[in-house]
Design a protein around this motif. Structure first.
Motif, PDB file in Angstrom:
ATOM      1  N   ASP A  90       0.763  -0.839  -0.045  1.00 23.34           N
ATOM      2  CA  ASP A  90       0.155  -0.285   0.175  1.00 23.34           C
ATOM      3  C   ASP A  90       1.061   1.062   0.113  1.00 23.34           C
ATOM      4  N   GLU A 124       3.341   3.190 -12.808  1.00 30.99           N
ATOM      5  CA  GLU A 124       1.965   3.998 -14.106  1.00 30.99           C
ATOM      6  C   GLU A 124       0.641   2.477 -12.842  1.00 30.99           C
ATOM      7  N   MET A 125       1.127   1.114 -12.699  1.00 36.12           N
ATOM      8  CA  MET A 125       0.426   0.308 -12.678  1.00 36.12           C
ATOM      9  C   MET A 125       0.657   0.391 -10.955  1.00 36.12           C
ATOM     10  N   ARG A 127       0.963   2.744  -8.607  1.00 36.44           N
ATOM     11  CA  ARG A 127      -0.087   3.194  -8.998  1.00 36.44           C
ATOM     12  C   ARG A 127      -1.509   3.279  -8.563  1.00 36.44           C
ATOM     13  N   LYS A 128      -1.861   2.410  -9.160  1.00 39.35           N
ATOM     14  CA  LYS A 128      -3.859   1.857  -9.067  1.00 39.35           C
ATOM     15  C   LYS A 128      -3.868   1.626  -7.804  1.00 39.35           C
ATOM     16  N   PHE A 129      -2.738   0.139  -7.346  1.00 40.75           N
ATOM     17  CA  PHE A 129      -2.913   0.631  -5.699  1.00 40.75           C
ATOM     18  C   PHE A 129      -2.107   0.677  -4.292  1.00 40.75           C
ATOM     19  N   THR A 131       0.588   3.376  -2.529  1.00 40.10           N
ATOM     20  CA  THR A 131       1.178   5.521  -2.977  1.00 40.10           C
ATOM     21  C   THR A 131       2.584   5.417  -3.202  1.00 40.10           C
TER      22      THR A 131
END
Length: 141
Positions: A90, A124-125, A127-129, A131
């Motif tokens: 996370d 970028e991937m 950043r989907k799940f 910080t």
């Protein structure tokens, strides 16, 4: 649109072998605490390696294009794993370390920023799940 494919084959117990689109293979294994024998890479650690590798390839390309003089470059990644199942990262910290006597800190930081903000698809991937925090360090040798 490009498609990437890998084949992952069970090798018994808690070990798998996975192919890369280039034909290279790697071993995946659970830690001893999860019934594995420790031979091979852990899946979540591979995610961090993929993040560093993706960004590192961007930066290495930019270092060459910018004709920057560095002696060494490494990326250290660390991540917080949640306690509840499924356990995920996370919060991730990515540290870029550049070594040399004639470091152009402004251009090196620009290369890092371009990778982090524009080029690195794995970043970028993530950043989907998670910080993501990035830090850059310059070391004179």
């Amino acid at each position: 649109m490009a498609t990437h494919s890998v084949t992952t084959t069970w090798k018994r117990k808690m070990q798998f072998e996975s192919t890369n689109p280039s034909g290279e293979t790697l071993l995946i294994n659970a830690g001893a605490e999860n019934g594995g024998e420790g031979a091979g890479l852990r899946p979540k650690a591979m995610m961090l390696a993929s993040l560093a590798g993706c960004s590192g390839l961007d930066i290495a390309s930019l270092i060459e294009k910018m004709k920057l003089d560095i002696e060494d470059f490494k990326i250290e990644t660390s991540a917080n794993l949640t306690e509840e199942d499924p356990k995920i990262y996370d919060n991730v910290v990515v540290e870029y370390h550049f070594y040399g006597n004639n470091l152009n800190e402004t251009k090196l930081q620009r290369a890092v920023d371009l990778s982090v903000d524009k080029y690195c698809g794995v970043m970028e991937m993530f950043r989907k799940f998670a910080t993501i925090e990035t830090k850059t360090f310059f070391h004179k040798i």
